[in-house]
Scaffold this active site. Structure first.
Site, PDB file in Angstrom:
ATOM      1  N   LEU D 227      76.600 -26.650  66.462  1.00 34.31           N
ATOM      2  CA  LEU D 227      77.222 -27.865  65.942  1.00 34.31           C
ATOM      3  C   LEU D 227      76.365 -28.547  64.880  1.00 34.31           C
ATOM      4  CD1 LEU D 227      79.577 -29.908  66.227  1.00 34.31           C
ATOM      5  CD2 LEU D 227      78.168 -31.109  67.909  1.00 34.31           C
ATOM      6  N   ASP D 228      76.964 -28.795  63.714  1.00 34.75           N
ATOM      7  CA  ASP D 228      76.308 -29.530  62.622  1.00 34.75           C
ATOM      8  C   ASP D 228      75.002 -28.869  62.187  1.00 34.75           C
ATOM      9  OD1 ASP D 228      78.346 -31.379  62.688  1.00 34.75           O
ATOM     10  OD2 ASP D 228      77.319 -32.684  64.103  1.00 34.75           O
ATOM     11  N   ALA D 229      74.885 -27.576  62.422  1.00 37.69           N
ATOM     12  CA  ALA D 229      73.629 -26.891  62.099  1.00 37.69           C
ATOM     13  C   ALA D 229      73.832 -25.726  61.141  1.00 37.69           C
ATOM     14  CB  ALA D 229      72.958 -26.411  63.380  1.00 37.69           C
TER      15      ALA D 229
END
Lengths: 284, 284, 284, 284
Positions: D227-229
């Site tokens: 996530l969000d990476a």
């Protein structure tokens, strides 16, 4: 901001002004939400913006002036007050480039700009669709070298009929006459697509390209009789490179223009701008 | 960068240039570290910068030109090559404002700028201490309306004696003559303390203050005969407000000037700038 | 700013505070040069900074407190006043990276930072030359896992002897103990070389490189017991690209760090920062 | 860009790659409009983007691969080519915040984004009007904890039916499953409303407010399982102050999000992004 009164003051600088203003407000039960001030030491002029919460404030649009008059007289104040409601009435005037209009309408519909927009005017028909989608009356007033004064008269009539408080030139590629401008002093907001005073006049992106600058900018300002020389409200700039064609500059500039114009409109709506000596004091 | 040769090319745009250049380098065992190119479609001109790792490259400063000549002739190239070593020789010329000089010296001493600095010249004695601390020879050449040509001659002599490759005007508040400039074509880097072309000429911060701009900028450019109108290398800008006095603008501007000038110097050192039609192509 | 007294106030939000403060100042003949306020609606807290011209002001460091006490008590104020003179005494603590120290010293010597700097401390000897050039006493206090508490004790002793008002960690690569920090509440300014809260802890440029971010930042903040988690004073960021190596990020970051730290120091000197709930109110 | 073929290459770094690629293109009569390259020294990987003018180029989508194969094999290249036409097919997936969708549609209709948009999908009905105004098919696929896999299946089916090449999450507030993401590797562009890696996860503006940061940012990235990476494509940041409420941050952030997402989409459309080691190489 609707239940907030905004009191704008300009007067010769002296001691005790803030005490007098804040004291007056407190005396009438007002809660001072914000109080910005600025002293222009070059001209010995003092500026203040006081935001007063209306609930609890003992004065109204009807009673304020007479209560306030002694304070104003004592400090020889030039002052105005805005009561938050009814909201301001804004006209948008455009030519064929519609990105700024589209952006303003989007911000307005999404609640970001708390104004009424009773009128969109253009010298071209292109904006009709956007206006219709937004439910705003649209008037097309074509202009030519021959009909210029008549066209301006017609636009002024439309503005008057719509009872607008101020006018936004969202890329209107016509120069307004002095008479037109005099009807809306410090109430016509223009977006110029350059970092003024660089590249005033026509085709600023072409000028920027020709000069080979490494940044381009956009400038929103109040319109005065001197072209592109009115008081600047907001400016912004972004980097460019030798790879950018004029078209690239135009594309990058559109994003700047939208943001800079929206910022200026927002500041104007919130009565955060005072004008003096062809400069703005922006209490943001 | 010391073991990197930099080949700079300008020629009429046509097919096959990159293939010819890259092919030539590969043929002589060179590793192409970087190859930037740009086509100026307005003028049909092609620009290229090729960075070649020296270890393994079969050509040297002595043998390169004759091997390369056929390629250059075929494409009618205007070209130069820099071999990384010895490093460039840079003179710094200042007046009384020393923040840019101080900054350049700091970057140099900390290894950020890979140059030799054999000379600092000023029309005032103020920089003597900084020069001494840095171990750089300093020459004070006072200038007056009377001695201007003689003073320029003396400065040119010092530059020649010091065998400098280029000159940095780190806030030198004198206008150079055309003769002086002609001796260092595209090799005199100036920092102008405004967002050119806005506020060319003297006292740009005062001009910016008087105009009420909401951002100030700094511009580094090569010096040409037209004042503040040479090819722009780098620009930067920061926000300002009505609260900023001229002194505040000067203070904010100092940070801009240092950064913009250092960027230009760095690009020049790394041979990343080509000049054409009074614009720069910056391969960064 | 030397003949300007700065009164900082924090108290529960209620009506009439500005009127009371401005009234008090006017009553004692004071000219209110600036009056910023802010209400933290989440916590019902009111903040104010009043700048009072000392010439003409009827109160002095000796007489202010007793005159002011009734106002302070009425609004349950937490308050402090700074009289501009004598100027603050600042210590700079560094390790081996000296660009921030060098920059602060330059600003100080050129008159940009109106402070006294009676002491530079480092755990390495590298800064000795810079300190000597600037005429500032330098103390080298080497630190090791073994001597850490003793070293901190020695540093605290030096700070006390030098009577410093606050401490600037200009790239000090050691974590201070809670006891140390408690001696200088909201008076230790750190520069962290990342855009906090991203990349807290060690090697932030390496972390940024590994993550592949497209901008890097720098953050100045007051030091609290939680590492890199104290109240943020100032932040700035610049673009990066895939071409930037860790070394490039470090180089670009140096410019950011210098500017962000100098901004924070300047705000602290001018008493423009209030701290509450681990955040800053910055009246700039 | 329509008559420009874009060849993207990743391979182990060695000598002669640019010569071989440029030579191949020249041999087939191609005009090399642009050739960017980058070497990741950490991983010994070479990246290149070659833009080839199609008129005059002797190869076509049908004949390119077999002609090119020997070069690709020699350098063990991972490669792709995009022919400019037909343009890419992009789906936009949103929730209830519509500023990014509205912005993308505006740019698309004004010709700034040269794509087809055959589908807009949302888990809410709010975007139906915008889609209709733009003439784009809209599908509402409500999601709940219970129907999540089924809903994703339905969305995937719609995307497949619409033959989209990539997906833009223009503020879609749902976390996609690994299976979904695996169907569009490096082809799902997300806009996250923070300066990642700061404030990953939910409510980033609230997180930023609570932390008291002095700048907020926005990040566009390719979606990966973490996530969000995922690999960051573009980031931008703007200053904030203690005066900004969470609502102010949201408002300021909207402008950032629009600009950062549009930039990422544009780069994706022009095949200017290569992904490696969870980072992007952006040839802009």
């Amino acid at each position: 901001m609707r239940n907030t009164a905004r009191l704008l003051i300009a007067c010769p600088d002296t001691r005790g002004i803030v005490a007098a203003v804040a004291g007056f407000i407190a005396e009438h039960g007002g809660n001072l939400l914000d109080a910005d001030q600025h002293t222009d030491k070059d001209h010995g002029e003092f500026f203040m913006r006081a935001a007063i919460e209306r609930p609890g404030f003992g004065l109204t649009p009807d009673t304020f002036a007479s209560a306030w008059e002694p304070v104003a007289r004592r400090f020889r104040m030039d002052w105005r007050i805005f009561w938050g409601e009814p909201v301001k009435r804004m006209a948008v005037v455009v030519s064929r480039q519609l990105h700024c209009l589209s952006d303003l309408l989007w911000r307005w519909r999404s609640g970001e700009l708390d104004v009424d927009i009773p009128l969109i005017v253009s010298n071209h028909p292109d904006a009709a669709g956007l206006a219709r989608d937004a439910g705003v009356p649209f008037e097309c007033c074509p202009v030519s070298p021959q009909n210029k004064p008549a066209q301006e008269g017609r636009v002024l009539g439309l503005l008057a009929d719509a009872k607008v408080d101020y006018v936004v030139l969202a890329r209107y590629m016509q120069i307004l006459s002095g008479d037109f401008i005099a009807r809306y002093p410090n109430a016509i907001i223009n977006i110029h697509h350059s970092f003024l005073p660089a590249f005033a006049g026509g085709s600023p992106y072409q000028q920027a390209y020709d000069r080979g600058v490494k940044m381009i900018g956009a400038t929103s300002h109040y319109v005065t009789e001197r072209l592109d020389a009115g008081p600047i409200i907001a400016q912004e700039a972004v980097p460019t490179s030798h790879r950018d064609t004029v078209e690239d500059l135009i594309r990058k500039g559109r994003d700047l223009e939208r943001i800079v114009l929206a910022r200026a409109v927002r500041l104007h709506i919130d009565d955060k701008i005072l004008v003096s000596q062809n400069k703005t004091v922006v209490f943001d």
